[in-house]
Write a protein that holds these residues in place. Structure first.
Motif, PDB file in Angstrom:
ATOM      1  N   LEU A 156       0.507  -1.335  -0.109  1.00  0.00           N
ATOM      2  CA  LEU A 156       0.002  -0.231   0.200  1.00  0.00           C
ATOM      3  C   LEU A 156       1.041   1.404   0.128  1.00  0.00           C
ATOM      4  N   GLY A 157       1.807   1.609   0.579  1.00  0.00           N
ATOM      5  CA  GLY A 157       2.851   2.116   0.602  1.00  0.00           C
ATOM      6  C   GLY A 157       3.670   2.324  -0.901  1.00  0.00           C
ATOM      7  N   LYS A 158       3.720   1.724  -1.726  1.00  0.00           N
ATOM      8  CA  LYS A 158       4.128   1.748  -3.177  1.00  0.00           C
ATOM      9  C   LYS A 158       3.457   3.236  -3.120  1.00  0.00           C
ATOM     10  N   ASN A 159       2.221   3.422  -2.855  1.00  0.00           N
ATOM     11  CA  ASN A 159       1.315   4.728  -3.952  1.00  0.00           C
ATOM     12  C   ASN A 159       0.892   6.212  -2.973  1.00  0.00           C
ATOM     13  N   ALA A 160       2.442   6.255  -1.883  1.00  0.00           N
ATOM     14  CA  ALA A 160       2.903   7.449  -1.324  1.00  0.00           C
ATOM     15  C   ALA A 160       4.149   8.012  -2.280  1.00  0.00           C
ATOM     16  N   GLY A 161       5.212   7.528  -3.232  1.00  0.00           N
ATOM     17  CA  GLY A 161       6.162   7.422  -3.110  1.00  0.00           C
ATOM     18  C   GLY A 161       7.304   6.801  -2.967  1.00  0.00           C
ATOM     19  N   ALA A 162       8.490   7.034  -3.613  1.00  0.00           N
ATOM     20  CA  ALA A 162       9.692   7.058  -2.521  1.00  0.00           C
ATOM     21  C   ALA A 162      10.232   6.623  -1.526  1.00  0.00           C
ATOM     22  N   ASN A 163       9.333   7.525  -0.966  1.00  0.00           N
ATOM     23  CA  ASN A 163      10.288   7.935   0.386  1.00  0.00           C
ATOM     24  C   ASN A 163       8.735   7.280   1.363  1.00  0.00           C
ATOM     25  N   ARG A 164       7.182   6.670   0.988  1.00  0.00           N
ATOM     26  CA  ARG A 164       6.320   6.064   2.014  1.00  0.00           C
ATOM     27  C   ARG A 164       6.013   6.684   2.971  1.00  0.00           C
ATOM     28  N   VAL A 165       5.871   8.014   2.852  1.00  0.00           N
ATOM     29  CA  VAL A 165       5.047   9.130   3.431  1.00  0.00           C
ATOM     30  C   VAL A 165       3.731   8.691   3.474  1.00  0.00           C
ATOM     31  N   VAL A 166       2.582   8.599   4.647  1.00  0.00           N
ATOM     32  CA  VAL A 166       1.475   8.807   4.619  1.00  0.00           C
ATOM     33  C   VAL A 166       0.940   9.386   5.125  1.00  0.00           C
ATOM     34  N   GLY A 167       0.933   9.951   6.502  1.00  0.00           N
ATOM     35  CA  GLY A 167       1.006  10.871   6.744  1.00  0.00           C
ATOM     36  C   GLY A 167       1.772  11.822   8.014  1.00  0.00           C
ATOM     37  N   GLY A 168       1.734  13.188   8.485  1.00  0.00           N
ATOM     38  CA  GLY A 168       2.354  14.036   8.694  1.00  0.00           C
ATOM     39  C   GLY A 168       1.600  14.125   9.808  1.00  0.00           C
ATOM     40  N   PHE A 169       1.762  14.859  11.165  1.00  0.00           N
ATOM     41  CA  PHE A 169       1.318  16.020  11.878  1.00  0.00           C
ATOM     42  C   PHE A 169       2.414  16.710  13.072  1.00  0.00           C
ATOM     43  N   THR A 170       1.833  17.727  12.772  1.00  0.00           N
ATOM     44  CA  THR A 170       2.460  18.933  13.164  1.00  0.00           C
ATOM     45  C   THR A 170       1.576  19.763  14.544  1.00  0.00           C
ATOM     46  N   ASP A 171       0.157  19.205  14.358  1.00  0.00           N
ATOM     47  CA  ASP A 171      -0.712  20.006  16.074  1.00  0.00           C
ATOM     48  C   ASP A 171      -0.433  19.733  16.704  1.00  0.00           C
ATOM     49  N   HIS A 172      -0.579  20.905  18.077  1.00  0.00           N
ATOM     50  CA  HIS A 172       0.160  20.727  19.363  1.00  0.00           C
ATOM     51  C   HIS A 172       1.604  20.488  19.406  1.00  0.00           C
ATOM     52  N   PHE A 173       2.259  20.922  18.334  1.00  0.00           N
ATOM     53  CA  PHE A 173       3.455  20.315  18.745  1.00  0.00           C
ATOM     54  C   PHE A 173       4.282  21.638  18.506  1.00  0.00           C
ATOM     55  N   SER A 174       3.958  22.877  18.321  1.00  0.00           N
ATOM     56  CA  SER A 174       4.864  23.849  17.979  1.00  0.00           C
ATOM     57  C   SER A 174       5.696  24.758  19.267  1.00  0.00           C
ATOM     58  N   GLY A 175       6.610  24.561  19.730  1.00  0.00           N
ATOM     59  CA  GLY A 175       6.953  25.191  20.498  1.00  0.00           C
ATOM     60  C   GLY A 175       7.751  23.742  21.823  1.00  0.00           C
ATOM     61  N   LYS A 176       7.354  22.640  21.712  1.00  0.00           N
ATOM     62  CA  LYS A 176       7.374  21.003  21.789  1.00  0.00           C
ATOM     63  C   LYS A 176       8.596  20.739  21.524  1.00  0.00           C
ATOM     64  N   MET A 177       8.930  19.616  22.544  1.00  0.00           N
ATOM     65  CA  MET A 177       9.645  18.439  22.006  1.00  0.00           C
ATOM     66  C   MET A 177       9.083  17.304  22.065  1.00  0.00           C
ATOM     67  N   VAL A 178       8.643  16.244  21.234  1.00  0.00           N
ATOM     68  CA  VAL A 178       8.463  15.487  20.805  1.00  0.00           C
ATOM     69  C   VAL A 178       8.798  13.742  21.236  1.00  0.00           C
ATOM     70  N   GLY A 179       9.344  13.679  22.374  1.00  0.00           N
ATOM     71  CA  GLY A 179      10.257  12.602  23.348  1.00  0.00           C
ATOM     72  C   GLY A 179      10.126  10.872  23.462  1.00  0.00           C
ATOM     73  N   ARG A 180       8.451  10.433  23.193  1.00  0.00           N
ATOM     74  CA  ARG A 180       8.698   9.258  22.800  1.00  0.00           C
ATOM     75  C   ARG A 180       7.574   8.977  21.804  1.00  0.00           C
ATOM     76  N   VAL A 181       7.666   7.822  21.345  1.00  0.00           N
ATOM     77  CA  VAL A 181       6.605   6.935  19.882  1.00  0.00           C
ATOM     78  C   VAL A 181       6.414   6.700  20.327  1.00  0.00           C
ATOM     79  N   HIS A 182       5.458   5.822  20.236  1.00  0.00           N
ATOM     80  CA  HIS A 182       5.865   4.205  20.510  1.00  0.00           C
ATOM     81  C   HIS A 182       4.146   3.406  19.969  1.00  0.00           C
ATOM     82  N   PHE A 183       4.611   2.100  18.667  1.00  0.00           N
ATOM     83  CA  PHE A 183       2.746   1.468  18.114  1.00  0.00           C
ATOM     84  C   PHE A 183       2.749   0.634  19.365  1.00  0.00           C
ATOM     85  N   PHE A 184       1.266   0.812  19.678  1.00  0.00           N
ATOM     86  CA  PHE A 184       0.972  -0.253  20.518  1.00  0.00           C
ATOM     87  C   PHE A 184       0.409  -1.848  20.071  1.00  0.00           C
TER      88      PHE A 184
END
Length: 421
Positions: free
Chosen positions: A244-272
């Motif tokens: 499915l990711g092939k349709n997103a282009g060579a970089n395989r990006v399917v989504g991104g979010f910046t809301d709530h993060f201006s002036g902040k640092m995202v220190g941890r991400v995790h897939f449950f």
């Protein structure tokens, strides 16, 4: 002669002449009397039964949530006899793995060492997912991929390794750096480089602070931090490496979010799991869904007013220990528990900080040196423990039960399985 005397004589005459007549009359009267005796309890039988069941249920409820006060040892394994150096412990499969600079040892739930893996690393990096784990050399190039059965493969990176993330199937994502750029590359469970790479330039894309792969290894969540006109900003980006990711282009990006993060640092991400994930930043939590693989969405954002001191998570829950910002409460900290969809289960004020926290089984474990506390998923303190030696790690081995619960206590050179009652 009185009537009473006449009746008495008649009775005695019947007993002599017709011996069984009197007994027959008494038997005929008995059912009626017996019916009268049973009638009263039948009216009260249902209420009494309900009261008994309610009382038993109430006793079970409180007994099953009681605070434990007694500890007994089930078994103990001494690592000092095996020449093990000091190291760190991690939950792995059904037991724990001890990782040191010169090797790793997997100890099963029954106290048996199932495998030993030798290597030499100045600073081992560890990532674990189910029955697979990867051990890599920080700022080095070597990595070892292991399962609960032992070594599965070895790999080597072309650039220094900064972080690792392994899927439940053994696919490894490695963050590499070469100065001005960083790369996330992929290795198979046999250690083969799969020739998949995500490049980011520090001056433009920013630096990958943290990343996590989904259980199946097909999705990747990355937290980037970057400067925008001297303002610190963060974003989280979802990649898809399936068909499915092939349709997103060579970089395989399917989504991104910046809301709530201006002036902040995202220190941890995790897939449950394969569909749900979170990002933690200084100020809150964002929960995401990738049920639609090519269109991730933010499901919930929760503000966290106090500094996040520690966090721990598994495939279902996320636990936080934060500073307490409520002025009317005397306690210094707050313990919070969330479901993977962002639902808050409890928020409890407490004074014990500890230096480590583990969300293990159906327990939240806080510990520091020789003191440890066991909380359930309602925020109740179930055990307040003290050990003779300094604790390095704690793991739950069974759920809370009527007859108690079991933990694995890990010390510098010893692991002990105990029963709390």
């Amino acid at each position: 002669m009185s009537d009473q005397e006449r009746e008495s004589r008649k009775r005695k005459l019947k007993e002599r002449v017709i011996p069984g007549e009197l007994e027959k009359e008494e038997r005929e009267e008995q059912p009626e009397k017996a019916g009268e005796r049973i009638a009263l309890p039948r009216h009260f039988l249902l209420p009494l039964l309900f009261l008994l069941l309610f009382t038993l249920g109430l006793l079970f409820f409180f007994y099953n949530r009681r605070r434990y006060s007694r500890l007994t040892s089930k078994w103990s394994v001494d690592f000092s006899e095996k020449g093990e150096s000091s190291g760190e412990y991690y939950s792995f499969s059904e037991g724990v793995v001890k990782v040191s600079k010169d090797g790793a040892s997997y100890l099963s739930s029954s106290g048996k060492v199932l495998w030993n893996q030798a290597y030499e690393m100045a600073a081992p990096l560890v990532s674990i997912n189910g029955d697979y784990m990867v051990i890599g050399e920080e700022n080095g190039s070597k990595l070892f991929i292991l399962s609960s059965e032992g070594l599965k493969g070895q790999g080597e990176s072309s650039l220094p390794i900064l972080k690792l993330s392994i899927s439940e199937k053994g696919v490894v994502y490695a963050l590499l750096a070469d100065g001005e750029s960083s790369y996330i590359t992929v290795f198979s469970k046999e250690g083969k480089n799969l020739d998949i790479s995500i490049k980011s330039v520090l001056g433009g894309d920013g630096f990958p602070v943290d990343f996590s792969t989904s259980k199946d290894g097909e999705e990747l969540l990355v937290a980037f931090s970057y400067l925008d006109k001297t303002v610190l900003k963060s974003r989280v980006v979802f990649y898809n490496f399936s068909a499915l990711g092939k349709n997103a282009g060579a970089n395989r990006v399917v989504g991104g979010f910046t809301d709530h993060f201006s002036g902040k640092m995202v220190g941890r991400v995790h897939f449950f799991n394969n569909d749900e994930s979170f990002a933690a930043y200084n100020g809150g939590l964002s929960f995401f869904s990738t049920r639609v693989k090519t269109s991730p969405e933010e499901k919930k954002n929760i503000e966290i007013p106090g500094t996040i001191r520690m966090m721990s998570y598994n495939s279902q829950y996320l636990a936080l220990l934060t500073d307490n910002t409520k002025e009317k409460e005397e306690e210094n900290y707050r313990l919070l528990l969330f479901r993977k969809n962002g639902e808050k289960l409890f928020d409890k004020a407490l004074n014990f900080l500890g230096n480590k926290m583990e969300l293990s089984g159906d327990k939240i474990l806080l510990y520091q040196e020789k003191n440890y506390k066991v909380y359930d998923f309602s925020g109740r303190l179930r055990y307040n423990g003290e050990s003779k030696e300094g604790l390095l790690y704690l793991r739950s081995m069974t759920d809370f039960k009527m007859n108690g619960t079991e933990l694995m206590l890990c010390f510098p050179n010893k692991v002990e399985r105990v029963v709390l009652q």
